[in-house]
Design a protein around this motif. Structure first.
Motif, PDB file in Angstrom:
ATOM      1  N   TYR A 279      -1.059  16.777  27.793  1.00 15.78           N
ATOM      2  CA  TYR A 279       0.246  16.859  27.130  1.00 15.78           C
ATOM      3  C   TYR A 279       0.840  18.269  27.274  1.00 15.78           C
ATOM      4  O   TYR A 279       2.001  18.438  27.650  1.00 15.78           O
TER       5      TYR A 279
ATOM      6  N   LEU B  38      -0.657  16.453  11.099  1.00 18.34           N
ATOM      7  CA  LEU B  38      -0.982  16.664   9.681  1.00 18.34           C
ATOM      8  C   LEU B  38      -0.039  15.920   8.713  1.00 18.34           C
ATOM      9  O   LEU B  38      -0.504  15.181   7.840  1.00 18.34           O
TER      10      LEU B  38
ATOM     11  N   ASP C   7      -8.843  14.351   6.360  1.00 21.96           N
ATOM     12  CA  ASP C   7      -9.917  15.130   6.981  1.00 21.96           C
ATOM     13  C   ASP C   7      -9.353  16.503   7.285  1.00 21.96           C
ATOM     14  O   ASP C   7      -8.382  16.613   8.054  1.00 21.96           O
TER      15      ASP C   7
ATOM     16  N   ARG D 298      -0.142  27.293  10.558  1.00 20.56           N
ATOM     17  CA  ARG D 298       0.893  26.760  11.438  1.00 20.56           C
ATOM     18  C   ARG D 298       2.262  27.199  10.927  1.00 20.56           C
ATOM     19  O   ARG D 298       2.425  27.535   9.754  1.00 20.56           O
TER      20      ARG D 298
ATOM     21  N   ARG E  65     -11.280  20.613  14.948  1.00 23.63           N
ATOM     22  CA  ARG E  65     -10.886  19.600  15.939  1.00 23.63           C
ATOM     23  C   ARG E  65     -10.868  20.282  17.315  1.00 23.63           C
ATOM     24  O   ARG E  65     -10.390  21.420  17.434  1.00 23.63           O
TER      25      ARG E  65
ATOM     26  N   ASP F 294      -8.138  22.903  18.953  1.00 32.60           N
ATOM     27  CA  ASP F 294      -7.279  23.518  17.935  1.00 32.60           C
ATOM     28  C   ASP F 294      -7.303  25.042  18.028  1.00 32.60           C
ATOM     29  O   ASP F 294      -8.274  25.619  18.506  1.00 32.60           O
TER      30      ASP F 294
HETATM   31  C1  WQD Z   1      -1.769  21.037  12.257  1.00 30.68           C
HETATM   32  C2  WQD Z   1      -3.022  21.558  11.568  1.00 30.68           C
HETATM   33  C3  WQD Z   1      -5.073  20.595  12.373  1.00 30.68           C
HETATM   34  C4  WQD Z   1      -4.471  16.532  11.049  1.00 30.68           C
HETATM   35  C5  WQD Z   1       0.277  19.454  17.654  1.00 30.68           C
HETATM   36  C6  WQD Z   1       0.475  19.615  19.119  1.00 30.68           C
HETATM   37  C7  WQD Z   1       1.707  20.400  19.390  1.00 30.68           C
HETATM   38  C8  WQD Z   1       2.922  19.816  18.662  1.00 30.68           C
HETATM   39  C9  WQD Z   1       2.646  19.565  17.226  1.00 30.68           C
HETATM   40  C10 WQD Z   1       4.068  18.344  20.142  1.00 30.68           C
HETATM   41  C11 WQD Z   1      -4.170  21.827  12.537  1.00 30.68           C
HETATM   42  C12 WQD Z   1      -4.839  20.246  10.917  1.00 30.68           C
HETATM   43  C13 WQD Z   1      -4.276  17.881  11.272  1.00 30.68           C
HETATM   44  C14 WQD Z   1      -5.481  16.128  10.158  1.00 30.68           C
HETATM   45  C15 WQD Z   1      -6.012  18.436   9.760  1.00 30.68           C
HETATM   46  N1  WQD Z   1       3.320  18.537  19.164  1.00 30.68           N
HETATM   47  N2  WQD Z   1      -5.052  18.808  10.649  1.00 30.68           N
HETATM   48  N3  WQD Z   1      -6.222  17.106   9.545  1.00 30.68           N
HETATM   49  O1  WQD Z   1      -2.225  20.724  16.258  1.00 30.68           O
HETATM   50  O2  WQD Z   1      -0.519  22.367  15.372  1.00 30.68           O
HETATM   51  O3  WQD Z   1       0.145  20.733  17.068  1.00 30.68           O
HETATM   52  O4  WQD Z   1       1.441  18.823  17.099  1.00 30.68           O
HETATM   53  O5  WQD Z   1       4.445  19.123  20.954  1.00 30.68           O
HETATM   54  O6  WQD Z   1       1.878  20.380  20.749  1.00 30.68           O
HETATM   55  O7  WQD Z   1      -0.643  20.290  19.661  1.00 30.68           O
HETATM   56  O8  WQD Z   1      -0.308  19.948  14.780  1.00 30.68           O
HETATM   57  O9  WQD Z   1      -0.091  18.500  12.823  1.00 30.68           O
HETATM   58  O10 WQD Z   1      -1.853  17.959  14.544  1.00 30.68           O
HETATM   59  O11 WQD Z   1      -2.155  19.947  13.084  1.00 30.68           O
HETATM   60  O12 WQD Z   1      -6.721  19.273   9.190  1.00 30.68           O
HETATM   61  O13 WQD Z   1      -5.723  14.918   9.942  1.00 30.68           O
HETATM   62  O14 WQD Z   1      -3.484  20.542  10.656  1.00 30.68           O
HETATM   63  O15 WQD Z   1      -6.408  20.863  12.633  1.00 30.68           O
HETATM   64  O16 WQD Z   1      -4.846  22.957  12.113  1.00 30.68           O
HETATM   65  P1  WQD Z   1      -0.841  21.002  15.878  1.00 30.68           P
HETATM   66  P2  WQD Z   1      -1.076  18.991  13.808  1.00 30.68           P
END
Ligand code: WQD
Ligand code: NAD
Length: 398
Positions: A206, A257, A273, A288, A350, A353
């Motif tokens: 991606y 998230l 989680d 973030r 994860r 990350d």
């Molecule tokens: C945020 C934080 C997780 C889910 C991704 C893509 C990025 C962009 C946005 C498109 C992290 C933590 C998450 C959960 C958790 N998308 N988390 N439990 O990883 O910053 O970015 O989405 O372009 O390209 O990589 O976003 O919302 O998945 O995670 O603890 O069930 O929340 O580990 O630290 P991320 P996210």
């Protein structure tokens, strides 16, 4: 069209019924633009269109403005019909050059394009890389060829903070010039330096689709100076329109998230989680840059206006707030908005990350005059409103 009536112009929004697209379409309509939406509904629903119409009509009644045009075509933007569609929004005009030669060319009534359509799941992209390259990269290439044929060269592209890859590991706000696609000269501490293109630590297909797409767009702009291309690197868009009628409603499994938190609040999931409690941050959870989706939408309007006035070539901008929120702080903001406890399951990090991902906002502020207005508290309360509306809609249908 009646003879003598001026032809209306449109902004073409591809992927305009998705999460960010729908909010941007609404914002464009509120600003009085006519909008042409192309979406194949692979990750959205036609009901979103009706909600956009409802909200626009309410806005026009309130302000006394006239209702802008909303055209929708359910279409895969990679299909052959895309070319026919562009043709139907173009007029064939005759031009005469200095030596008197006549030439027929297209003058499009599409004055700008915002391209959201893409697949966006990190996890899915690892399992199905070709589908991701096909939709996100090959689709973009054929779209650009069609746009070129009709002389439509004002283009805004949805990129992502994911292009910064392992640059995020440094734990400092991410600046646009960390990722360039052609060598760029810059003065740092009084010395000239040349920034070189590099894709460092892009952790999944991606991320690579977004990096390659940006590079293709930069090459297009270098080859033909008539192109005006802005790529917007979104950080973490969350929240929704305060009406609660639009929101994030993915068809597949939620992995981000806020969509996961929404499922916990609606009872579709038991707990969140939390991926990692050992990051070097104030509470051990990852940081973030969460940004309200309406701020993201407004960023597109600023980019369109900037592109029309001053744009030429290729320019990237971060859309972020510049301030970091931990996962735990995000959870607490939703607990405060909903008055509900969100059960947590502490688990390991994860794969792929990073601990810190926050935007530098200088360029967007200085050049676009854009900055965020909404706080994480507002994001949480708007999201809770959406959750309540969605739950009561569901109850009404039963
Ligand atoms: C945020 C934080 C997780 C889910 C991704 C893509 C990025 C962009 C946005 C498109 C992290 C933590 C998450 C959960 C958790 N998308 N988390 N439990 O990883 O910053 O970015 O989405 O372009 O390209 O990589 O976003 O919302 O998945 O995670 O603890 O069930 O929340 O580990 O630290 P991320 P996210
Ligand atoms: P989304 O999935 O909600 O919206 C994408 C829309 O595009 C959907 O309505 C889908 O049906 C449509 N679509 C997909 N492929 C299509 C095709 N071939 N033809 C026509 N329509 C198609 O995603 P979103 O969250 O609104 O993201 C929009 C864009 O922003 C994407 O390019 C995404 O990669 C990028 N982005 C999103 C985030 C985020 O966290 N949401 C962050 C950074 C970048």
């Amino acid at each position: 069209r009646l003879v003598g009536q001026p032809s209306p112009n449109f902004i073409l929004v591809i992927g305009g019924l998705g999460y960010i697209g729908s909010h941007t379409v609404l914002e464009l309509l509120r600003e009085g633009h006519n909008v042409l939406i192309v979406d194949n509904l692979s990750n959205s629903y036609e009901s979103v269109l009706h909600r956009i119409q409802l909200l626009t009509s309410a806005h026009c009644k309130k302000t006394g403005g006239s209702m802008p045009l909303i055209h929708f075509h359910r279409l895969d933007y990679r299909s052959r019909s895309m070319r026919l569609l562009l043709e139907s929004y173009s007029d064939l005009v005759m031009t005469i050059n200095a030596s008197g030669q006549q030439k027929m060319t297209y003058r499009s009534r599409i004055t700008g394009v915002i391209h959201f359509a893409a697949y966006k799941s990190v996890v899915e992209s690892i399992a199905k890389p070709l589908e991701y390259y096909q939709n996100n990269v090959c689709g973009l290439v054929s779209l650009l060829q069609h746009l070129e044929a009709y002389g439509i060269r004002n283009f805004i592209f949805s990129s992502s903070a994911t292009v910064y890859g392992s640059k995020s590991d440094a734990g400092v706000p991410l600046r646009e010039e960390y990722i360039v696609h052609h060598p760029e000269e810059q003065v740092q501490d009084g010395h000239k330096v040349v920034l070189q293109p590099s894709a460092v630590g892009l952790s999944c297909p991606y991320a690579r689709t977004k990096y390659f797409s940006e590079a293709i767009l930069a090459d297009m702009a270098a080859a033909n100076p008539e192109w005006r291309i802005v790529v917007l690197r979104y950080f973490n868009p969350v929240g929704c329109d305060p009406s609660g009628l639009l929101g994030e409603n993915p068809r597949g499994e939620a992995t981000n998230l806020f969509p996961v938190l929404t499922q916990v609040l609606t009872g579709h999931r038991k707990m969140l989680d939390v991926f990692g409690s050992d990051w070097m941050t104030r509470d051990g959870t990852a940081i973030r840059d969460f940004i309200h989706v309406l701020d993201v939408a407004r960023g597109h309007i600023s980019a369109l206006e900037w592109n029309a006035d001053r744009g030429n070539g290729f320019r990237s901008f971060n859309l972020g707030s510049g301030s970091g929120t931990t996962v735990l702080e995000a959870v607490k903001s939703l607990e405060a908005a909903s008055g509900r406890k969100i059960p947590l399951n502490w688990t390991g990090r994860r794969a792929g990350d990073v601990g810190f991902c926050v935007a530098s906002t200088d360029r967007a502020l200085k050049e676009l005059g854009w900055s965020t207005r909404e706080s994480i508290t507002q994001c949480a309360s708007d999201l809770w409103n959406f959750v309540q509306k969605a739950t009561s809609d569901l109850a009404a249908k039963v």
